[in-house]
Scaffold this motif. Structure first.
Motif, PDB file in Angstrom:
ATOM      1  N   VAL B 189       0.976  -1.037   0.064  1.00 39.39           N
ATOM      2  CA  VAL B 189      -0.008  -0.106   0.032  1.00 39.39           C
ATOM      3  C   VAL B 189       0.816   1.239   0.014  1.00 39.39           C
ATOM      4  O   VAL B 189       0.722   2.213  -0.809  1.00 39.39           O
ATOM      5  CB  VAL B 189      -1.031  -0.124   1.111  1.00 39.39           C
ATOM      6  N   ALA B 190       2.037   1.397   0.944  1.00 37.83           N
ATOM      7  CA  ALA B 190       2.715   2.387   0.979  1.00 37.83           C
ATOM      8  C   ALA B 190       3.546   2.790  -0.284  1.00 37.83           C
ATOM      9  O   ALA B 190       3.599   3.932  -0.969  1.00 37.83           O
ATOM     10  CB  ALA B 190       3.798   2.113   2.193  1.00 37.83           C
ATOM     11  N   LEU B 270       3.943  14.453  12.022  1.00 34.84           N
ATOM     12  CA  LEU B 270       5.479  14.158  12.683  1.00 34.84           C
ATOM     13  C   LEU B 270       6.179  13.597  11.417  1.00 34.84           C
ATOM     14  O   LEU B 270       7.304  14.044  11.162  1.00 34.84           O
ATOM     15  CB  LEU B 270       5.440  12.871  13.570  1.00 34.84           C
ATOM     16  N   GLY B 271       5.394  12.984  10.554  1.00 39.88           N
ATOM     17  CA  GLY B 271       6.194  12.379   9.209  1.00 39.88           C
ATOM     18  C   GLY B 271       6.449  13.716   8.244  1.00 39.88           C
ATOM     19  O   GLY B 271       6.742  13.553   7.042  1.00 39.88           O
ATOM     20  N   GLY B 272       6.193  14.808   8.474  1.00 43.33           N
ATOM     21  CA  GLY B 272       6.524  16.083   7.701  1.00 43.33           C
ATOM     22  C   GLY B 272       5.430  16.568   7.000  1.00 43.33           C
ATOM     23  O   GLY B 272       5.565  17.261   5.979  1.00 43.33           O
ATOM     24  N   THR B 273       4.128  15.771   6.991  1.00 46.34           N
ATOM     25  CA  THR B 273       2.932  16.285   6.289  1.00 46.34           C
ATOM     26  C   THR B 273       2.598  17.823   6.795  1.00 46.34           C
ATOM     27  O   THR B 273       2.541  18.064   7.949  1.00 46.34           O
ATOM     28  CB  THR B 273       1.692  15.590   6.430  1.00 46.34           C
ATOM     29  N   ASN B 274       2.124  18.790   6.031  1.00 45.73           N
ATOM     30  CA  ASN B 274       1.845  20.017   6.246  1.00 45.73           C
ATOM     31  C   ASN B 274       0.208  19.863   6.167  1.00 45.73           C
ATOM     32  O   ASN B 274      -0.422  19.987   5.415  1.00 45.73           O
ATOM     33  CB  ASN B 274       2.322  21.120   5.235  1.00 45.73           C
ATOM     34  N   LEU B 283       7.421   8.236   2.631  1.00 42.82           N
ATOM     35  CA  LEU B 283       8.467   7.768   3.429  1.00 42.82           C
ATOM     36  C   LEU B 283       8.667   8.497   4.734  1.00 42.82           C
ATOM     37  O   LEU B 283       9.053   7.754   5.760  1.00 42.82           O
ATOM     38  CB  LEU B 283       9.779   8.125   2.506  1.00 42.82           C
ATOM     39  N   GLY B 284       8.315   9.577   4.881  1.00 42.97           N
ATOM     40  CA  GLY B 284       8.432  10.372   5.956  1.00 42.97           C
ATOM     41  C   GLY B 284       7.271   9.818   6.974  1.00 42.97           C
ATOM     42  O   GLY B 284       7.795   9.596   8.317  1.00 42.97           O
ATOM     43  N   VAL B 285       6.154   9.573   6.447  1.00 43.57           N
ATOM     44  CA  VAL B 285       5.263   9.039   7.446  1.00 43.57           C
ATOM     45  C   VAL B 285       5.385   7.411   8.127  1.00 43.57           C
ATOM     46  O   VAL B 285       5.287   7.332   9.208  1.00 43.57           O
ATOM     47  CB  VAL B 285       3.739   9.125   6.730  1.00 43.57           C
TER      48      VAL B 285
END
Lengths: 325, 331
Positions: B189-190, B270-274, B283-285
């Protein structure tokens, strides 16, 4: 004829139609017993809704106030038991101050870090609930332990009556506290500088700042006000139901927000009135309570609340769009 | 655009990823130091690969909603409704019929289709309310979340639905070549979402809409349709998470995973989503997810109560907000 175009008028008309319909389905709706019960159910959600209204006028949203309410209620009752305190006034002051302090925490995060209020209050709500249940305790203070003076205070009735079946019922005096707070909120929103600054900030934050409003003060006031009302309502709820349950109010924030939106406040800020909120609260409480006398299965309650939120927001969205054209 | 600004942009993004990796290593070291004998066991990491995927997929779903500046508060409601609908379906067809493997497989497949279908439908409803009726995402999904959870209560009457077929159990508890099935699903999925967001017109459109909705409309992007699709994708992913959750616990209930909402928001941010839109990477998530799973597993080994772990999640969210704010003022 501006009065017919005001959203309060529309809500009041819908409310009346709904009351007539429910009354036709089950005439028991109009019994004094039921009406007094409905008014009583308005008190807690209504006091909290006044706080949420002010937050929404400022363009924000708060989902942490129920956690604050429960923390204020539980800590105050625990404190009363610990010190063996027997007054009424001081506990309510303490509960209000606890809520106010926690609200200041929200304002600090929202203003200093410029983060979306929803995400901040999700965080603070979870922090407060987690700390309360994890450190203070999870046990319910039941009626046998609950300070009797609080219970007696909340038992005061304005009118007492006896129903046909012989049971006593009355109109709780707490409704006066609710209406008094509503009046105060209405007056300061309308006639004070801080009240106008909330509308200004909600309408256009940058413009409010440029005309010289201290927006930090505005935000601090807004979230402290919501927190203080929640703290007060929390202890009042404990007094009215004769127990202090640290898990109380879970998911209740949705009902309160629904009531405020139903009352015509806009989540974009700058719009909303106390009268609308009073009507919205009454409407939500009435629909939820009347499901039972309309013989609808209680499992449908959440669906109905959800449909009400979606319907009311769709209506306000439609109204606001028309204004823009 | 000059070469140096492109380099700066990539560096800027990588700095976020680097920071996340640093946090993850820090958490890992801290937990290994606090529980030297219990944390570093194979069993512990294996159990993380079973628990992590449902939350990870919900966080990715949340990220997609945030890309256009929205949010989806109904994801947990959709996930539970999907699991429950499948459960109700199994109860109505499997009871009283012969339990041959072929039939069970067929029913499992049908159950998955139903669960994913309701996820798509729920997402379609959200997307319609948000893009066509122009209801704010917060209120629209707050309301629909109540409706979905409410329908789940109506379907079950309150208690949990149990007794899913073996195939369903495999989704939550099985292994594919020694790796937990849910984890395999999460990676698929990712990967698919990452490709969709970075390599397709749809993904690029979403980023552009999130960065500047007005400019996107003037540039001729079909904003409403893209937002509608993005909420359908969010609903679909939430349903996948629901299937995995009900498969792992072999049950479905209307109030499972109530704390997942906060955690999904936290991991996405936290994963960098604004949350204001325009920025977010799978990737960040994923790295944020690993960091937080290590954190909560470590605290569980330390016998922290679930309430205190909720507190830590909330506190972490607030700290991350503060850190992000400071990082942004740096630039």
């Amino acid at each position: 004829m501006t009065i017919f175009r005001r959203s309060e008028t529309i809500i009041a008309v819908i409310l009346l139609v709904a009351m007539v319909l429910i009354g036709l389905i089950n005439p028991a709706f109009w019994s004094l017993d039921n009406i007094f019960g409905l008014l009583r159910s308005n008190v807690i959600i209504g006091i909290m809704a006044l706080g949420v209204l002010v937050v929404m006028i400022s363009g924000g949203i708060d989902v942490s106030f129920t956690a604050f309410a429960v923390a204020a209620m539980y800590l105050t009752v625990k404190g009363m038991l610990y010190f063996g305190y027997e007054g009424v006034l001081l506990p309510f002051v303490v509960a209000t101050l606890i809520g106010l302090a926690l609200g200041a925490f929200n304002a600090f995060f929202i203003h200093t870090f410029r983060m979306i209020p929803l995400i901040v209050t999700l965080g603070t709500g979870s922090v407060v609930r987690g700390l309360l249940l994890g450190l203070v305790g999870t046990s319910i203070v039941n009626i046998d332990k609950m300070p009797p003076q609080l219970i007696n205070f909340a038992k005061v009735n304005l009118v007492n009556s006896t129903s046909a079946t012989g049971t006593n019922f009355g109109l709780t005096a707490m409704i006066l506290i609710y209406l008094g707070l509503a009046l105060v909120t209405h007056l300061f929103l309308r006639y004070t500088m801080i009240g106008r600054s909330i509308f200004a900030y909600g309408g256009a934050p940058e413009a409010a700042k440029r005309v010289g409003f201290d927006t930090r003060k505005t935000l601090l006031f807004v979230y402290c006000f919501a927190g203080a009302l929640a703290g007060f309502a929390g202890l009042l709820q404990g007094s009215m139901i004769w127990q202090a349950n640290p898990r109380d109010f879970a998911g209740f924030e949705l009902d309160v927000i629904a009531a405020v939106v139903l009352g015509g406040a806009s989540i974009f800020g700058g719009r909303g009135s106390v009268i609308g909120t009073l009507l919205g609260v009454f409407m939500l409480v009435m629909v939820k309570n009347s499901l039972i006398i309309m013989k609808v299965d209680t499992t449908w309650q959440r669906v109905v609340v959800g449909v009400i939120i979606v319907g009311a927001t769709a209506l306000t969205a439609w109204r606001d769009r028309k204004k823009l054209v | 655009m000059s070469d140096s600004s492109i380099a700066k942009r990539i560096l800027g993004q990588d700095r976020n990823i680097l920071q996340l990796i640093a946090i993850t290593i820090l958490v890992f070291a801290l937990m290994s130091w606090l529980n030297p004998d219990k944390f570093l066991r194979y069993y512990n990491f294996e159990s993380i690969t079973y628990i992590m995927p449902e939350l990870g997929i919900l966080a990715i779903a949340m990220m997609i909603a945030m890309l256009t500046g929205g949010i989806d508060l109904s994801v947990v409601g959709i996930a539970n409704l999907a699991g429950i609908l499948a459960g109700v379906f199994f109860h109505s067809v499997i009871v009283g019929t012969d339990q041959s493997t072929g039939m069970i497989l067929l029913y499992t497949g049908l159950g998955i289709l139903m669960a994913l279908g309701i996820g798509l439908l729920a997402g379609l409803l959200n997307g319609f309310l948000i893009s066509k009726l122009r209801i704010t995402p917060i209120l629209a999904t707050l309301g629909t979340g109540q409706i979905f959870t409410g329908l789940a209560v109506v379907l079950t009457g309150g208690p949990a639905i149990t007794g899913f077929p073996d195939g369903w159990n495999f989704i939550g508890n099985g292994k594919i070549i020694g790796v937990a099935t849910p984890f395999v699903l999460f990676v698929i999925v990712a990967g698919a979402v990452a490709v969709l967001l970075t390599r397709t017109t749809f993904g690029v459109n979403l980023m552009l809409i999130g960065t500047n909705p007005k400019a996107a409309v003037f540039a001729g992007l079909r904003k409403d349709r893209m937002i509608l699709y993005s909420y359908m994708l969010t609903g679909l992913l939430a349903a996948v998470a629901g299937v995995i959750l009900s498969g792992r616990t072999n049950a479905a209930k209307s109030d499972y995973g109530a704390s997942y909402l906060l955690q999904a928001v936290l991991i996405a941010v936290l994963g960098g989503t604004n949350p204001a839109g325009g920025k977010g990477r799978v990737l960040g998530v994923s790295i944020a997810l690993i960091a937080l799973m290590l954190l909560s597993s470590g605290f569980q080994i330390l016998r922290f109560s679930n309430h205190l772990i909720d507190f830590i999640w909330g506190g972490f969210l607030l700290i991350v907000i503060a850190l992000n704010a400071f990082r942004n003022t740096d630039r």
